[in-house]
Design a protein around this motif. Structure first.
Motif, PDB file in Angstrom:
ATOM      1  N   GLN A 100     -13.344  18.914 135.321  1.00  0.00           N
ATOM      2  CA  GLN A 100     -14.008  19.319 136.679  1.00  0.00           C
ATOM      3  C   GLN A 100     -12.666  20.047 137.711  1.00  0.00           C
ATOM      4  O   GLN A 100     -12.097  19.313 137.613  1.00  0.00           O
ATOM      5  N   VAL A 101     -13.417  20.746 138.310  1.00  0.00           N
ATOM      6  CA  VAL A 101     -11.528  21.859 138.695  1.00  0.00           C
ATOM      7  C   VAL A 101     -12.046  21.883 139.969  1.00  0.00           C
ATOM      8  O   VAL A 101     -12.849  22.109 141.124  1.00  0.00           O
ATOM      9  N   SER A 102     -10.986  21.055 141.349  1.00  0.00           N
ATOM     10  CA  SER A 102     -11.498  21.483 143.094  1.00  0.00           C
ATOM     11  C   SER A 102     -10.814  23.046 142.892  1.00  0.00           C
ATOM     12  O   SER A 102      -9.683  23.348 142.117  1.00  0.00           O
ATOM     13  N   GLY A 103     -11.083  22.969 144.211  1.00  0.00           N
ATOM     14  CA  GLY A 103     -10.711  24.930 144.391  1.00  0.00           C
ATOM     15  C   GLY A 103     -11.296  25.651 145.710  1.00  0.00           C
ATOM     16  O   GLY A 103     -12.208  24.988 146.162  1.00  0.00           O
ATOM     17  N   GLY A 104     -11.438  26.616 144.582  1.00  0.00           N
ATOM     18  CA  GLY A 104     -11.949  27.785 145.879  1.00  0.00           C
ATOM     19  C   GLY A 104     -12.442  29.131 145.143  1.00  0.00           C
ATOM     20  O   GLY A 104     -10.794  29.850 144.248  1.00  0.00           O
ATOM     21  N   GLY A 105     -13.400  29.669 145.636  1.00  0.00           N
ATOM     22  CA  GLY A 105     -13.201  31.088 144.784  1.00  0.00           C
ATOM     23  C   GLY A 105     -13.167  32.293 145.764  1.00  0.00           C
ATOM     24  O   GLY A 105     -12.880  31.963 146.507  1.00  0.00           O
ATOM     25  N   VAL A 106     -13.493  33.507 145.066  1.00  0.00           N
ATOM     26  CA  VAL A 106     -12.553  34.823 145.851  1.00  0.00           C
ATOM     27  C   VAL A 106     -14.002  35.795 146.016  1.00  0.00           C
ATOM     28  O   VAL A 106     -14.925  36.181 144.820  1.00  0.00           O
ATOM     29  N   GLY A 107     -13.624  36.069 147.023  1.00  0.00           N
ATOM     30  CA  GLY A 107     -15.400  37.121 146.888  1.00  0.00           C
ATOM     31  C   GLY A 107     -15.446  38.329 146.964  1.00  0.00           C
ATOM     32  O   GLY A 107     -16.159  38.466 146.169  1.00  0.00           O
TER      33      GLY A 107
END
Length: 130
Positions: A100-107
């Motif tokens: 399980q990885v927390s973070g954010g995506g790139v559009g």
């Protein structure tokens, strides 16, 4: 009857006196000499699936889904990356482990991959762990 008349007046006065105008904050300036990470991004609180290593690609793939490519951009969140393992938040994960990885995506993954010299990895979206 007189007390009931004072309460609305006092409340109205308190409400009006508590309202104030706020100045908008000026645009925040960059204070670091490092190049900022750019691109349209979106936030995901947590992404989970099984960890896979494919050539120079690190992929997290939930069952039955395409998955995402983890972008390792030199931060210390993910370390000790090898051909079949990595360390995330102090815990070692190997091929096939559930993670399980927390973070954010790139559009705009294509432009981001070019800008940061990342492999194509079958057209997967980019996820930046934090």
């Amino acid at each position: 009857m007189f007390l009931n008349f004072k309460a609305p007046i006092i409340l109205s006065f308190l409400l009006m006196s508590s309202c104030s105008q706020f100045d908008s904050n000026p645009k925040q300036e960059q204070i670091s000499d490092e190049e900022p990470i750019t691109g349209k991004d979106f936030m995901i609180a947590l992404y989970s699936g099984n960890l896979h290593f494919n050539e120079d690609c690190i992929i997290v793939r939930p069952k039955g889904e395409k998955g995402i490519q983890l972008a390792i951009l030199g931060n210390e969140v993910i370390s000790e990356v090898t051909n079949n393992s990595l360390v995330y938040q102090g815990k070692k994960y190997t091929e096939g482990d559930y993670i399980q990885v927390s973070g954010g995506g790139v559009g705009d993954s294509v432009a981001f991959k070019k800008e940061h010299n990342l492999n194509e990895c079958s057209g997967l979206e980019i996820f930046i762990p934090n």
